[in-house]
Design a protein around this motif. Sequence first.
Motif, PDB file in Angstrom:
ATOM      1  N   LEU A   1       0.811  -1.208   0.000  1.00  0.00           N
ATOM      2  CA  LEU A   1       0.000   0.000   0.000  1.00  0.00           C
ATOM      3  C   LEU A   1       0.850   1.267   0.000  1.00  0.00           C
ATOM      4  O   LEU A   1       1.937   1.294   0.587  1.00  0.00           O
ATOM      5  CB  LEU A   1      -0.921   0.012   1.223  1.00  0.00           C
ATOM      6  N   PRO A   2       0.335   2.317  -0.622  1.00  0.00           N
ATOM      7  CA  PRO A   2       1.045   3.601  -0.626  1.00  0.00           C
ATOM      8  C   PRO A   2       0.802   4.335   0.696  1.00  0.00           C
ATOM      9  O   PRO A   2      -0.090   5.160   0.820  1.00  0.00           O
ATOM     10  CB  PRO A   2       0.410   4.343  -1.808  1.00  0.00           C
ATOM     11  N   VAL A   3       1.592   3.998   1.703  1.00  0.00           N
ATOM     12  CA  VAL A   3       1.385   4.562   3.037  1.00  0.00           C
ATOM     13  C   VAL A   3       2.529   5.482   3.466  1.00  0.00           C
ATOM     14  O   VAL A   3       2.827   5.605   4.634  1.00  0.00           O
ATOM     15  CB  VAL A   3       1.165   3.439   4.092  1.00  0.00           C
ATOM     16  N   GLY A   4       3.162   6.117   2.488  1.00  0.00           N
ATOM     17  CA  GLY A   4       4.197   7.083   2.804  1.00  0.00           C
ATOM     18  C   GLY A   4       5.566   6.487   3.066  1.00  0.00           C
ATOM     19  O   GLY A   4       6.486   7.195   3.438  1.00  0.00           O
ATOM     20  N   MET A   5       5.706   5.195   2.883  1.00  0.00           N
ATOM     21  CA  MET A   5       6.994   4.535   3.129  1.00  0.00           C
ATOM     22  C   MET A   5       7.558   3.977   1.834  1.00  0.00           C
ATOM     23  O   MET A   5       8.370   3.085   1.841  1.00  0.00           O
ATOM     24  CB  MET A   5       6.818   3.396   4.130  1.00  0.00           C
ATOM     25  N   LYS A   6       7.069   4.478   0.704  1.00  0.00           N
ATOM     26  CA  LYS A   6       7.503   3.974  -0.584  1.00  0.00           C
ATOM     27  C   LYS A   6       8.352   5.027  -1.277  1.00  0.00           C
ATOM     28  O   LYS A   6       8.346   6.186  -0.925  1.00  0.00           O
ATOM     29  CB  LYS A   6       6.295   3.632  -1.454  1.00  0.00           C
ATOM     30  N   GLY A   7       9.048   4.590  -2.289  1.00  0.00           N
ATOM     31  CA  GLY A   7       9.851   5.486  -3.094  1.00  0.00           C
ATOM     32  C   GLY A   7      10.465   4.684  -4.215  1.00  0.00           C
ATOM     33  O   GLY A   7      10.171   3.507  -4.373  1.00  0.00           O
ATOM     34  N   VAL A   8      11.325   5.297  -4.970  1.00  0.00           N
ATOM     35  CA  VAL A   8      11.977   4.590  -6.064  1.00  0.00           C
ATOM     36  C   VAL A   8      12.762   3.420  -5.486  1.00  0.00           C
ATOM     37  O   VAL A   8      13.650   3.596  -4.661  1.00  0.00           O
ATOM     38  CB  VAL A   8      12.904   5.544  -6.859  1.00  0.00           C
TER      39      VAL A   8
ATOM     40  N   LEU B   1      11.754   1.303  -3.359  1.00  0.00           N
ATOM     41  CA  LEU B   1      11.345   0.974  -1.996  1.00  0.00           C
ATOM     42  C   LEU B   1       9.880   0.579  -1.966  1.00  0.00           C
ATOM     43  O   LEU B   1       9.069   1.119  -2.707  1.00  0.00           O
ATOM     44  CB  LEU B   1      11.538   2.176  -1.068  1.00  0.00           C
ATOM     45  N   LYS B   2       9.549  -0.352  -1.083  1.00  0.00           N
ATOM     46  CA  LYS B   2       8.160  -0.739  -0.864  1.00  0.00           C
ATOM     47  C   LYS B   2       7.852  -0.532   0.602  1.00  0.00           C
ATOM     48  O   LYS B   2       8.740  -0.556   1.450  1.00  0.00           O
ATOM     49  CB  LYS B   2       7.954  -2.225  -1.193  1.00  0.00           C
ATOM     50  N   SER B   3       6.577  -0.356   0.894  1.00  0.00           N
ATOM     51  CA  SER B   3       6.180  -0.312   2.296  1.00  0.00           C
ATOM     52  C   SER B   3       6.417  -1.697   2.896  1.00  0.00           C
ATOM     53  O   SER B   3       6.538  -2.689   2.168  1.00  0.00           O
ATOM     54  CB  SER B   3       4.721   0.120   2.427  1.00  0.00           C
ATOM     55  N   PRO B   4       6.485  -1.811   4.213  1.00  0.00           N
ATOM     56  CA  PRO B   4       6.682  -3.122   4.844  1.00  0.00           C
ATOM     57  C   PRO B   4       5.577  -4.104   4.439  1.00  0.00           C
ATOM     58  O   PRO B   4       4.434  -3.697   4.187  1.00  0.00           O
ATOM     59  CB  PRO B   4       6.604  -2.809   6.342  1.00  0.00           C
ATOM     60  N   ASP B   5       5.903  -5.383   4.384  1.00  0.00           N
ATOM     61  CA  ASP B   5       4.937  -6.400   3.981  1.00  0.00           C
ATOM     62  C   ASP B   5       3.699  -6.397   4.874  1.00  0.00           C
ATOM     63  O   ASP B   5       2.630  -6.820   4.449  1.00  0.00           O
ATOM     64  CB  ASP B   5       5.572  -7.792   3.977  1.00  0.00           C
ATOM     65  N   LEU B   6       3.802  -5.913   6.078  1.00  0.00           N
ATOM     66  CA  LEU B   6       2.666  -5.824   6.989  1.00  0.00           C
ATOM     67  C   LEU B   6       1.592  -4.880   6.448  1.00  0.00           C
ATOM     68  O   LEU B   6       0.412  -5.029   6.743  1.00  0.00           O
ATOM     69  CB  LEU B   6       3.143  -5.357   8.365  1.00  0.00           C
ATOM     70  N   PHE B   7       1.990  -3.904   5.631  1.00  0.00           N
ATOM     71  CA  PHE B   7       1.060  -2.937   5.057  1.00  0.00           C
ATOM     72  C   PHE B   7       0.801  -3.270   3.594  1.00  0.00           C
ATOM     73  O   PHE B   7       1.069  -2.481   2.690  1.00  0.00           O
ATOM     74  CB  PHE B   7       1.590  -1.512   5.201  1.00  0.00           C
ATOM     75  N   ALA B   8       0.299  -4.471   3.373  1.00  0.00           N
ATOM     76  CA  ALA B   8       0.030  -4.961   2.028  1.00  0.00           C
ATOM     77  C   ALA B   8      -1.297  -5.712   2.035  1.00  0.00           C
ATOM     78  O   ALA B   8      -1.774  -6.142   3.084  1.00  0.00           O
ATOM     79  CB  ALA B   8       1.169  -5.875   1.562  1.00  0.00           C
TER      80      ALA B   8
END
Length: 100
Positions: A36-43, A45-52
Motif C-alpha cells: 500500500l502507498p502509506v508514505g513509506m515507498k519510493g523509487v 522501496l516498498k512499504s513493509p509487507d505488513l502494510f500490504a
Amino acid sequence: MKIVSKKLRDSARDQDCTLRLDGCRFSPEFTVLCHLPVGMKGVGLKSPDLFAVFGCDHCHAVIDGRAQGHYTEADLLRALAETQMIWVRMGLLKIQGVAA
C-alpha cells in the motif's frame, strides 16, 4: 523498519482480491501481494509487507499508478483489515493472548 516476509508474500497465492476496485478481476489466478502507498515507498522501496493487501493485477496497477482508476483511503483500509484477518486465520499474524 523494513519488514519482508516470504510467507506473507506467498500467502496471496490462491486468494481473492481484497481491494475489489472498479474493474477488479476478482480471481485468485491474478492475485499478488500489493504494498500500500502509506508514505513509506519510493523509487526502489516498498512499504513493509505488513502494510500490504491481496490484489488482482488490475487493482495492483491502480494503486501503483500504472493504470487509471480511483480508490479511497477507505478502500485501502477495508482491504488491509480483510487481508490481516485472513493472515490471523492462517496463523501468519499472531496477536499475543488471542487464539486464531
